[in-house]
Design a protein around this motif. Structure first.
Motif, PDB file in Angstrom:
ATOM      1  N   HIS A 176     -20.183  97.314  32.735  1.00 24.17           N
ATOM      2  CA  HIS A 176     -19.473  96.694  33.844  1.00 24.17           C
ATOM      3  C   HIS A 176     -19.095  95.245  33.501  1.00 24.17           C
ATOM      4  N   ILE A 177     -18.033  94.779  34.120  1.00 24.83           N
ATOM      5  CA  ILE A 177     -17.706  93.359  34.025  1.00 24.83           C
ATOM      6  C   ILE A 177     -18.825  92.576  34.712  1.00 24.83           C
ATOM      7  N   GLY A 178     -19.339  91.563  34.042  1.00 25.73           N
ATOM      8  CA  GLY A 178     -20.466  90.782  34.580  1.00 25.73           C
ATOM      9  C   GLY A 178     -21.789  91.119  33.917  1.00 25.73           C
ATOM     10  N   ASP A 179     -21.828  92.237  33.172  1.00 23.81           N
ATOM     11  CA  ASP A 179     -23.045  92.582  32.433  1.00 23.81           C
ATOM     12  C   ASP A 179     -23.325  91.514  31.373  1.00 23.81           C
ATOM     13  N   LYS A 180     -24.600  91.114  31.262  1.00 23.62           N
ATOM     14  CA  LYS A 180     -24.975  90.101  30.274  1.00 23.62           C
ATOM     15  C   LYS A 180     -25.817  90.735  29.171  1.00 23.62           C
ATOM     16  N   ILE A 181     -25.356  90.599  27.924  1.00 22.01           N
ATOM     17  CA  ILE A 181     -26.100  91.155  26.782  1.00 22.01           C
ATOM     18  C   ILE A 181     -27.299  90.248  26.520  1.00 22.01           C
ATOM     19  N   ILE A 182     -28.502  90.832  26.494  1.00 18.90           N
ATOM     20  CA  ILE A 182     -29.697  90.001  26.309  1.00 18.90           C
ATOM     21  C   ILE A 182     -30.399  90.256  24.967  1.00 18.90           C
ATOM     22  N   ASN A 183     -30.300  91.488  24.431  1.00 20.00           N
ATOM     23  CA  ASN A 183     -30.875  91.703  23.091  1.00 20.00           C
ATOM     24  C   ASN A 183     -30.234  92.907  22.417  1.00 20.00           C
ATOM     25  N   ILE A 208     -27.530 102.368  17.514  1.00 22.47           N
ATOM     26  CA  ILE A 208     -27.897 100.982  17.846  1.00 22.47           C
ATOM     27  C   ILE A 208     -28.338 100.921  19.304  1.00 22.47           C
ATOM     28  N   HIS A 209     -29.451 100.215  19.534  1.00 17.75           N
ATOM     29  CA  HIS A 209     -29.947 100.023  20.893  1.00 17.75           C
ATOM     30  C   HIS A 209     -29.718  98.578  21.311  1.00 17.75           C
ATOM     31  N   PHE A 210     -29.202  98.399  22.510  1.00 18.78           N
ATOM     32  CA  PHE A 210     -29.083  97.033  23.038  1.00 18.78           C
ATOM     33  C   PHE A 210     -29.306  97.053  24.543  1.00 18.78           C
ATOM     34  N   SER A 211     -29.646  95.898  25.079  1.00 26.64           N
ATOM     35  CA  SER A 211     -29.964  95.783  26.506  1.00 26.64           C
ATOM     36  C   SER A 211     -29.051  94.769  27.171  1.00 26.64           C
ATOM     37  N   ILE A 212     -28.751  95.074  28.438  1.00 28.57           N
ATOM     38  CA  ILE A 212     -27.954  94.131  29.223  1.00 28.57           C
ATOM     39  C   ILE A 212     -28.694  93.851  30.535  1.00 28.57           C
ATOM     40  N   GLU A 270     -31.340  95.731  19.305  1.00 25.71           N
ATOM     41  CA  GLU A 270     -32.432  96.241  18.475  1.00 25.71           C
ATOM     42  C   GLU A 270     -33.698  95.406  18.660  1.00 25.71           C
ATOM     43  N   GLY A 271     -33.963  95.046  19.897  1.00 21.67           N
ATOM     44  CA  GLY A 271     -35.191  94.328  20.229  1.00 21.67           C
ATOM     45  C   GLY A 271     -35.154  92.844  19.936  1.00 21.67           C
ATOM     46  N   LYS A 272     -34.079  92.371  19.312  1.00 19.80           N
ATOM     47  CA  LYS A 272     -33.980  90.944  18.990  1.00 19.80           C
ATOM     48  C   LYS A 272     -33.111  90.243  20.025  1.00 19.80           C
ATOM     49  N   LYS A 273     -33.525  89.044  20.408  1.00 20.76           N
ATOM     50  CA  LYS A 273     -32.810  88.276  21.417  1.00 20.76           C
ATOM     51  C   LYS A 273     -31.401  87.960  20.946  1.00 20.76           C
ATOM     52  N   PHE A 274     -30.441  88.079  21.863  1.00 16.79           N
ATOM     53  CA  PHE A 274     -29.045  87.756  21.536  1.00 16.79           C
ATOM     54  C   PHE A 274     -28.954  86.268  21.166  1.00 16.79           C
ATOM     55  N   THR A 275     -28.365  85.987  20.002  1.00 14.75           N
ATOM     56  CA  THR A 275     -28.240  84.594  19.555  1.00 14.75           C
ATOM     57  C   THR A 275     -26.824  84.083  19.738  1.00 14.75           C
ATOM     58  N   ASN A 276     -25.864  84.724  19.090  1.00 13.22           N
ATOM     59  CA  ASN A 276     -24.463  84.321  19.271  1.00 13.22           C
ATOM     60  C   ASN A 276     -23.536  85.510  19.051  1.00 13.22           C
ATOM     61  N   TRP A 277     -22.303  85.331  19.489  1.00  9.66           N
ATOM     62  CA  TRP A 277     -21.317  86.421  19.470  1.00  9.66           C
ATOM     63  C   TRP A 277     -20.977  86.854  18.042  1.00  9.66           C
ATOM     64  N   TYR A 278     -20.929  85.889  17.139  1.00  9.66           N
ATOM     65  CA  TYR A 278     -20.602  86.174  15.738  1.00  9.66           C
ATOM     66  C   TYR A 278     -21.620  87.156  15.151  1.00  9.66           C
ATOM     67  N   ASN A 279     -22.912  86.855  15.328  1.00  6.19           N
ATOM     68  CA  ASN A 279     -23.957  87.722  14.772  1.00  6.19           C
ATOM     69  C   ASN A 279     -24.000  89.085  15.454  1.00  6.19           C
ATOM     70  N   PHE A 280     -23.694  89.111  16.756  1.00 11.99           N
ATOM     71  CA  PHE A 280     -23.649  90.379  17.481  1.00 11.99           C
ATOM     72  C   PHE A 280     -22.567  91.288  16.896  1.00 11.99           C
ATOM     73  N   GLN A 281     -21.371  90.726  16.710  1.00  7.95           N
ATOM     74  CA  GLN A 281     -20.282  91.503  16.112  1.00  7.95           C
ATOM     75  C   GLN A 281     -20.626  91.954  14.696  1.00  7.95           C
ATOM     76  N   LYS A 282     -21.204  91.035  13.939  1.00  8.20           N
ATOM     77  CA  LYS A 282     -21.552  91.334  12.541  1.00  8.20           C
ATOM     78  C   LYS A 282     -22.545  92.493  12.459  1.00  8.20           C
ATOM     79  N   PHE A 283     -23.550  92.469  13.331  1.00  8.01           N
ATOM     80  CA  PHE A 283     -24.569  93.526  13.330  1.00  8.01           C
ATOM     81  C   PHE A 283     -23.939  94.875  13.676  1.00  8.01           C
ATOM     82  N   ILE A 284     -23.099  94.899  14.702  1.00  8.52           N
ATOM     83  CA  ILE A 284     -22.444  96.146  15.110  1.00  8.52           C
ATOM     84  C   ILE A 284     -21.585  96.687  13.963  1.00  8.52           C
ATOM     85  N   TYR A 285     -20.813  95.826  13.372  1.00 13.79           N
ATOM     86  CA  TYR A 285     -19.873  96.267  12.338  1.00 13.79           C
ATOM     87  C   TYR A 285     -20.594  96.737  11.070  1.00 13.79           C
TER      88      TYR A 285
END
Length: 454
Positions: free
Chosen positions: A247-254, A278-282, A256-271
């Motif tokens: 949903h719009i407004g969902d906040k990504i928090i981690n 892949i598991h992630f939480s919002i 694969e169990g690791k805390k979300f750090t920045n958008w660059y690393n999030f994209q890099k991990f997915i790609y």
């Protein structure tokens, strides 16, 4: 509801100012040549104001502020006999020389250009904020990342042209992309004088499917003063994100169990974990929700690979400086700015005709109202710069050889000069009616485009 009403008010003020300037250009040029002006009308629809002056001019303001005209009859009418034509030495439009008729027709577009120059002149004199071209973040899946652009680097030149702010950078990008040339960048790390050269290979074909109008974001660059936060701001229809019911407004928090750090690393991990689970939480409404995805994409489908875009917010920008010039230099800068924007807009219209699909990217009144409303909330300076820009746009559009526009009037004038007689009224009326229908269709398309966007 308040925002919609506010935008409508700002839109009305903005459009009305454009039309008033334009029609005043025709009106005062006609008055200069002592032409009898029968009517000065703004807008269309129901009359909400009407006034007659001592010269016999009827001033009308109508309900819908989307047009206007200055009526100059060729012959005296019975209802104008009460005005003393001998006293004011009035003449009629058809009594003018060919050259003077051209000047009256060009008076409207010329007035819009002059108005734009005056706006930029005042802005350059009193000072305006500029944001240095310092990169704050880079999208991992982007052209910028592919060529090695990084955070805390400043873009100094593009194809040899010095770049002082992001606005100039975006304009130079548009120029070079439209010419399908390679783009040479010169960058340096903050607090370093060593220039590093980078080369962009980007063409119109490669960006035509993207929605962003700001080419800086299209390249994957997030300028300093803006920050990506891990909150979903837009979901692309039919994408992985929509199928996952994000949903719009969902906040990504981690992830694969690791805390979300920045958008660059999030994209890099997915790609880098293509075809893997892949598991992630919002966080949604103060509750954590877990998701599992198995991204699968090719190098041709990198852009928006999960189908959602993050929220980008303004942050305090220490790189922003106030730039101003003396009166003479400000005028020089104003003239140069107007000339450069005129060239850019003309090139954009040329590209519009080359690619028929571009008509579905045209913006209409809703976009103008939204942008104007947003800008005036943030900065009067940026609003007036936008006002100058759409004045230039209006000036150029009115010179199109379309019968109900000034360009069409010029076309009729030149045609009559060539054949040596006036075009029959019935034929002119038919052409006008056809052009009105075409204009209504184009306006309809722009409204549809606006509704899709907002």
């Amino acid at each position: 509801m308040f925002n919609i009403l506010y935008n409508i008010i700002i839109f009305t003020i903005t459009i009305s100012s454009l039309i008033i300037v334009h029609e005043c250009g025709h009106f005062y040029t006609a008055r200069f040549f002592n032409i009898y002006v029968e009517c000065f009308s703004l807008g269309f629809g129901k009359k909400i104001f009407e006034y007659n002056d001592k010269y016999g001019t009827n001033y009308i303001i109508r309900l819908i502020p989307l047009g206007g005209y200055v009526k100059m009859p060729d012959l005296i009418k019975k209802n104008t006999l009460k005005y003393n034509f001998k006293k004011y030495k009035f003449i009629f439009f058809n009594q003018l020389s060919f050259f003077k008729k051209i000047l009256i027709i060009l008076g409207g577009p010329f007035a819009n250009i002059i108005f734009a120059i005056l706006i930029y002149w005042v802005i350059f004199f009193i000072g305006f904020p500029i944001k240095k071209t310092i990169i704050n973040e880079i999208n991992y899946i982007s052209i910028a990342n592919d060529i090695g652009l990084k955070s805390n680097f400043e873009i100094k030149k593009i194809n040899g042209v010095n770049i002082s702010d992001w606005n100039i950078f975006n304009i130079e990008l548009m120029k070079n992309i439209n010419s399908n040339k390679k783009i040479n960048l010169e960058i340096n790390k903050i607090n370093s004088n060593i220039l590093i050269k980078k080369t962009l290979y980007i063409y119109k074909k490669s960006i035509k499917s993207l929605k962003e109008k700001n080419l800086i974001f299209t390249l994957g660059i997030i300028p300093k003063g803006l920050k990506i936060i891990p909150i979903i701001n837009y979901i692309i229809p039919g994408s992985v994100a929509e199928k996952l019911k994000l949903h719009i407004g969902d906040k990504i928090i981690n992830i694969e169990g690791k805390k979300f750090t920045n958008w660059y690393n999030f994209q890099k991990f997915i790609y880098q974990n293509n075809n893997k689970t892949i598991h992630f939480s919002i966080n949604r409404n103060k509750k954590n929700v877990n998701f599992t995805i198995s991204p699968s994409f090719t190098k041709f489908k990198k852009i928006h690979f999960l189908g959602f875009l993050p929220k980008i917010i303004n942050i305090k920008d220490t790189s922003e400086i106030i730039c101003k010039f003396n009166l003479f230099k400000a005028l020089q800068k104003s003239l140069k700015k107007t000339v450069n924007l005129t060239k850019l807009i003309i090139n954009s219209f040329i590209n519009l005709f080359y690619n028929k699909n571009n008509i579905y990217k045209l913006n209409g009144p809703i976009s103008i109202g939204y942008i104007a409303g947003k800008l005036i909330r943030n900065s009067f300076i940026y609003y007036f710069m936008f006002l100058a820009l759409i004045n230039i746009n209006l000036s150029i559009i009115n010179l199109f050889p379309f019968p109900i526009l000034d360009g069409g009037q010029l076309l009729f004038l030149f045609f009559e000069k060539i054949i040596g007689k006036k075009i029959p009224y019935k034929f002119k009326k038919l052409i006008y009616n056809i052009s009105i229908i075409i204009l209504i269709i184009i306006m309809g398309i722009t409204f549809i485009n606006d509704f899709k966007q907002f």
